[in-house]
Design an enzyme around this catalytic site. Structure first.
Site, mmCIF file in Angstrom:
data_model
loop_
_atom_site.group_PDB
_atom_site.id
_atom_site.type_symbol
_atom_site.label_atom_id
_atom_site.label_comp_id
_atom_site.label_asym_id
_atom_site.label_seq_id
_atom_site.Cartn_x
_atom_site.Cartn_y
_atom_site.Cartn_z
ATOM 1 N N LYS A 116 55.058 45.904 49.176
ATOM 2 C CA LYS A 116 55.858 44.724 48.658
ATOM 3 C C LYS A 116 57.018 44.934 48.157
ATOM 4 C CE LYS A 116 51.856 41.502 47.902
ATOM 5 N NZ LYS A 116 50.966 40.913 46.727
ATOM 6 N N LYS A 218 47.775 42.401 59.186
ATOM 7 C CA LYS A 218 46.716 41.443 58.677
ATOM 8 C C LYS A 218 47.461 40.020 58.377
ATOM 9 C CE LYS A 218 47.783 42.066 53.513
ATOM 10 N NZ LYS A 218 47.199 42.488 52.520
ATOM 11 N N LYS A 221 49.583 35.551 53.476
ATOM 12 C CA LYS A 221 50.122 34.288 53.024
ATOM 13 C C LYS A 221 51.868 34.467 53.297
ATOM 14 C CE LYS A 221 46.983 33.756 49.434
ATOM 15 N NZ LYS A 221 46.670 34.193 47.859
HETATM 16 P P1 AMP Z 1 45.142 37.574 47.540
HETATM 17 O O1 AMP Z 1 45.643 36.249 48.324
HETATM 18 O O2 AMP Z 1 46.242 38.645 47.902
HETATM 19 O O3 AMP Z 1 44.977 37.212 46.158
HETATM 20 O O4 AMP Z 1 43.790 38.054 48.203
HETATM 21 C C1 AMP Z 1 42.598 37.249 47.818
HETATM 22 C C2 AMP Z 1 41.437 37.897 48.576
HETATM 23 O O5 AMP Z 1 41.411 37.861 49.807
HETATM 24 C C3 AMP Z 1 41.245 39.530 48.062
HETATM 25 O O6 AMP Z 1 39.985 39.654 48.240
HETATM 26 C C4 AMP Z 1 41.941 39.903 49.615
HETATM 27 O O7 AMP Z 1 41.180 41.164 49.858
HETATM 28 C C5 AMP Z 1 41.474 38.968 50.650
HETATM 29 N N1 AMP Z 1 42.364 39.075 51.661
HETATM 30 C C6 AMP Z 1 43.538 38.623 51.821
HETATM 31 N N2 AMP Z 1 44.021 38.774 52.978
HETATM 32 C C7 AMP Z 1 43.123 39.108 53.750
HETATM 33 C C8 AMP Z 1 42.789 39.296 55.230
HETATM 34 N N3 AMP Z 1 43.578 39.225 56.298
HETATM 35 N N4 AMP Z 1 41.482 39.644 55.707
HETATM 36 C C9 AMP Z 1 40.517 39.646 54.818
HETATM 37 N N5 AMP Z 1 40.579 39.508 53.580
HETATM 38 C C10 AMP Z 1 41.733 39.088 52.992
#
Ligand code: AMP
Ligand code: TRP
Length: 358
Positions: A116, A218, A221
């Site tokens: 990041k 991956k 967002k």
């Molecule tokens: P965040 O949006 O970064 O707060 O992520 C929220 C949750 O979604 C966390 O548990 C991440 O590990 C999971 N997560 C985010 N992106 C992915 C992805 N591409 N595949 C699986 N889990 C994800």
């Protein structure tokens, strides 16, 4: 020596574009844990401002959107706790203490920070660097024992264990003098500590959902391509279009899991299908072995629309009444604070701050 109470904690950042990876890797897995544990699910808004300044009105909308996704997915805010992080000051307070426990070297090794912050680290916020100690505080201010997350959070959970262990070691005498230790296992060894060594719950066929445009990246967002991710608010047409355009290779689906090695795009779509239908990749292959993507993709579209559609509709219904969502968050925050404040009193007393129990 009493045994530490089991508890689940997890968090999602309200940074918009809540996608299928967040749902399958995290939120969907939060739901069944409600039957076996006391669960706390948090909208981590303090984390959302670490990467960049957020437009205030959009941030508020995004906090309500993640909350709506929790509820629409089947999280019960009465039996369990749903709230946004900034309403419980103990998170930030414990994070400060953990900033003094964690070492610069530990945080410098975090791959999420390196990704990041990018090339120009001088311009990254101090908050982005300290992000994992806030995450450790989120978990440990409830002394949570289990944390369901996607694969990308594994390193942060290892750091959370390192912080807990260093705190337990640094203050071990004081913890036992005050009678605040709890029993826990470290490997095969039974030890006493104040903070549990939290277990990550990572797994299933969608622990790492990949971009629909590139099976090596991956789903995220922040990917500039909208076609790379299915977002929870996509309608049927958008879901169909994105799956139809998803990158694939020219071969039919294989019979076994080994046949998916070196086929990241195919592997990703099979994993998504498996997670949406609550099975595993092997079972999906046993149904679709030999099928071309011309057959498999329409089946995946139908399944995704069937599973995501009702959640999106319920999210829209909930989001139409922000006052109701805000009431859920306020109630959850009050109940969370009750647990967190007791832990902070213990921690302050362990450290030696005057007035902790006043
Ligand atoms: P965040 O949006 O970064 O707060 O992520 C929220 C949750 O979604 C966390 O548990 C991440 O590990 C999971 N997560 C985010 N992106 C992915 C992805 N591409 N595949 C699986 N889990 C994800
Ligand atoms: N860092 C997590 C992510 O980006 C979000 C998060 C913050 C979290 N605090 C947490 C996840 C505590 C689990 C537990 O996905």
């Amino acid at each position: 020596m009493s045994k530490i109470q089991e508890r689940v904690f997890s968090g999602i950042q309200p940074t918009g574009n809540l996608h299928l990876g967040n749902y399958l890797g995290a939120i969907k897995r939060f739901v069944p844990l409600q039957n076996d544990y006391d669960c706390i699910y948090c909208v981590v808004d303090l984390h959302a401002i670490t990467a960049s300044m957020q437009n205030p009105a959009e941030l508020a909308d995004n906090i309500r959107e993640v909350t709506a996704a929790f509820l629409a997915a089947g999280i019960d805010p009465q039996k369990h706790i749903v709230f946004n992080q900034s309403q419980v000051a103990e998170h930030a307070e414990l994070a400060w203490i953990f900033n003094c426990v964690a070492r610069m070297g530990w945080l410098s090794r975090m791959t999420q920070f390196k990704d990041k912050a990018g090339k120009d680290r001088e311009k990254a916020s101090v908050g982005l660097f300290a992000y994992p100690s806030l995450m450790a505080a989120d978990i440990l201010t409830y002394r949570a024992t289990h944390v369901p997350v996607g694969e990308d959070q594994k390193q942060h959970l290892e750091l959370t264990r390192d912080i807990a262990q260093k705190f337990n070691n640094d203050y071990s005498e004081r913890i036992s003098d005050l009678g605040l230790g709890e029993a826990m296992m470290v490997g095969d060894e039974k030890v006493q500590g104040y903070f549990p060594l939290t277990e990550p719950l990572i797994g299933g066929p969608a622990a790492r959902v990949m971009s629909l445009r590139d099976g090596a990246k991956k789903m995220s967002k922040s990917d500039p391509s909208d076609l790379s991710r299915i977002v929870m608010t996509d309608n049927s047409d958008a879901i169909a279009k994105k799956i139809r355009k998803a990158k694939t290779d020219p071969n039919p689906l294989p019979e076994t899991l080994e046949g998916l090695v070196d086929r990241p795009d195919a592997d990703n779509l099979v994993g998504i299908y498996a997670a949406l239908s609550d099975t595993d990749k092997a079972s999906v292959l046993s149904e679709y072995a030999g099928a071309q993507f011309g057959t498999f993709k329409p089946a995946l579209v139908e399944l995704a629309v069937e599973k995501i559609g009702p959640i999106a509709a319920e999210m829209r219904r909930l989001q139409a009444d922000p006052a109701e969502i805000d009431a859920v968050l306020a109630n959850g925050a009050d109940r969370a604070r009750e647990i967190a404040s007791r832990v902070l009193v213990d921690v302050k007393e362990i450290i030696g701050f005057v007035g902790a129990r006043r």
